[in-house]
Design an enzyme around this catalytic site. Structure first.
Site, PDB file in Angstrom:
ATOM      1  N   TYR A 279      -4.172  -5.074  17.360  1.00 42.22           N
ATOM      2  CA  TYR A 279      -4.119  -4.126  16.449  1.00 42.22           C
ATOM      3  C   TYR A 279      -5.153  -2.758  15.975  1.00 42.22           C
ATOM      4  O   TYR A 279      -5.336  -1.771  15.334  1.00 42.22           O
ATOM      5  CB  TYR A 279      -4.348  -4.730  15.387  1.00 42.22           C
ATOM      6  CG  TYR A 279      -4.079  -4.436  13.613  1.00 42.22           C
ATOM      7  CD1 TYR A 279      -2.875  -3.720  13.447  1.00 42.22           C
ATOM      8  CD2 TYR A 279      -5.874  -4.440  12.833  1.00 42.22           C
ATOM      9  CE1 TYR A 279      -2.931  -3.434  11.361  1.00 42.22           C
ATOM     10  CE2 TYR A 279      -5.685  -3.299  11.489  1.00 42.22           C
ATOM     11  CZ  TYR A 279      -4.188  -3.191  10.648  1.00 42.22           C
ATOM     12  OH  TYR A 279      -4.460  -2.880  10.193  1.00 42.22           O
TER      13      TYR A 279
ATOM     14  N   LEU B 144       0.496  -1.202   0.299  1.00 45.55           N
ATOM     15  CA  LEU B 144       0.336  -0.613   0.204  1.00 45.55           C
ATOM     16  C   LEU B 144       1.093   1.208   0.381  1.00 45.55           C
ATOM     17  O   LEU B 144       0.265   1.881  -1.121  1.00 45.55           O
ATOM     18  CB  LEU B 144      -0.863   0.265   1.069  1.00 45.55           C
ATOM     19  CG  LEU B 144      -2.046   1.128   1.232  1.00 45.55           C
ATOM     20  CD1 LEU B 144      -2.728   0.804  -0.136  1.00 45.55           C
ATOM     21  CD2 LEU B 144      -2.882   0.701   2.864  1.00 45.55           C
TER      22      LEU B 144
ATOM     23  N   ASP C 199      11.007   2.946   4.568  1.00 46.28           N
ATOM     24  CA  ASP C 199      10.727   1.751   5.089  1.00 46.28           C
ATOM     25  C   ASP C 199      12.157   1.147   4.996  1.00 46.28           C
ATOM     26  O   ASP C 199      12.991   1.403   4.576  1.00 46.28           O
ATOM     27  CB  ASP C 199      10.236   1.010   3.829  1.00 46.28           C
ATOM     28  CG  ASP C 199      10.080  -0.359   4.205  1.00 46.28           C
ATOM     29  OD1 ASP C 199       8.655  -0.235   3.459  1.00 46.28           O
ATOM     30  OD2 ASP C 199      10.407  -0.833   5.071  1.00 46.28           O
TER      31      ASP C 199
ATOM     32  N   LYS D 143      -5.280   1.016  15.453  1.00 52.00           N
ATOM     33  CA  LYS D 143      -6.096   2.033  14.768  1.00 52.00           C
ATOM     34  C   LYS D 143      -7.254   2.042  15.050  1.00 52.00           C
ATOM     35  O   LYS D 143      -6.976   3.753  14.643  1.00 52.00           O
ATOM     36  CB  LYS D 143      -6.748   0.873  13.510  1.00 52.00           C
ATOM     37  CG  LYS D 143      -5.479  -0.306  12.979  1.00 52.00           C
ATOM     38  CD  LYS D 143      -4.792   1.014  12.108  1.00 52.00           C
ATOM     39  CE  LYS D 143      -3.955   0.257  11.718  1.00 52.00           C
ATOM     40  NZ  LYS D 143      -2.705   1.217  10.365  1.00 52.00           N
TER      41      LYS D 143
END
Length: 324
Positions: A185, A19, A38, A189
């Site tokens: 997670y 993504l 990254d 989020k």
């Protein structure tokens, strides 16, 4: 006719693959100079663990970040790579400083870096919880902190007027609808949504917007999650391709989205949905000064009776993947 992001600079975190890579390429296609972040090191298959490495702006050839940067340069754009771990505070500072050194300023921040440590809540270790909160939520905070300080300083230098700033953060439907094997997670989020709305309010006076997306895309990190969704036939467009998500990021980074602020958008497979903040579904007032147990039993038990176990406030028609 100038490109929408011509003369702008952008950071995309976690942009070596999947993504983030698609988002970095889209911003470059729209004219932005891109810092491709990254921290993954070169090697077969790479890793999705994303932890424990501070890194910096020196990118040896062969890293995913440098490969994407080279892809942008080969297409005529401008890009540099950064290997730092955004969950490390000083590495995040170095990332923002690199954009300013290379391009004179930072205009766009896209926070995408993340990891997974899936486990049921009763089996999850402290390290598995801390790792995901660190990379997702702290990583978003770190880069946002230094980008916001940069924009505030630029505004002060310009006499207090607005500057150009765009933040696009990455949440997930795991926060909206729940995800039984991902409590870390889902929590991270959800925290990112709160961080985004707070940031949107704090930075609006400086001309900066902050929005958050819930993308659905087939990447290395989500390959197990979407293992049950069939891949398209040869030549067909995958409804789970990151290419469905990148254009929305490009739009939110552009001048056209100057009045879009503090919003949560779901995007996948040719669909974008603008989510509302939670609304009151039912309201009860006590007949006396203070609710009693019996009174709450009388009004709430019938309201929830017969609802499917685990039903959430998320809209099921939005969360259903389109196959057409």
């Amino acid at each position: 006719m100038p490109l929408p992001l011509e003369g702008r600079s952008a950071i995309v975190t976690g942009a070596g693959r999947g993504l983030g890579r698609a988002e970095a390429l889209e911003l470059a296609r729209l004219g932005a100079a891109v810092v491709v972040n990254d921290y993954e090191q070169p090697g077969p298959g790479g890793t999705t663990r994303a932890e424990g490495h501070r890194g910096g702006s020196v990118s040896p050839s062969g890293t995913p970040a440098e490969s994407v940067a080279e892809e942008i340069r080969a297409a005529g754009g401008s890009a540099v790579a950064h290997l730092g771990d955004v969950a490390d505070h000083e590495s995040a500072r170095d990332l923002v400083d690199l954009a300013v050194r290379e391009y004179g300023k930072l205009d766009v921040l896209v926070n995408n870096a993340g990891n997974l440590r899936d486990r049921m809540i009763f089996s999850m270790s402290e390290d598995e919880w801390d790792s995901v909160i660190r990379v997702h939520l702290k990583g978003h905070f770190n880069t946002t902190h230094f980008a916001a300080a940069h924009w505030r300083s630029r505004s002060k230098a310009a006499g207090g007027g607005p500057v150009y700033g765009r933040i696009v953060n990455t949440s997930s439907e795991a926060f909206l609808a729940g995800s039984a094997g991902q409590p870390n997670y889902a929590a991270a989020k959800g925290g990112i949504v709160g961080l985004t709305t707070s940031t949107a309010l704090a930075l609006a006076k400086y001309g900066v917007t902050a929005n958050v997306i819930c993308p659905r895309a087939r990447t290395r990190m989500t390959q197990d999650v979407f293992a049950g969704f069939p891949k398209p036939e040869e030549g067909a467009v995958d409804p789970l391709s990151p290419d469905h998500v990148a254009p929305l990021v490009g739009y939110l980074a552009s001048p056209a989205a100057g009045e879009v602020n503090g919003q949560l958008l779901i995007v996948h497979g040719g669909m974008v949905a603008v989510m509302e903040r939670p609304r009151v579904a039912a309201k009860y007032d006590t007949a006396k000064d203070v609710f009693t147990y019996g009174e709450l039993d009388d009004v709430l038990t019938p309201y929830f009776a017969g609802r499917p176990p685990g039903e959430t406030f998320a809209s099921p028609e939005v969360l259903t993947l389109r196959h057409d």
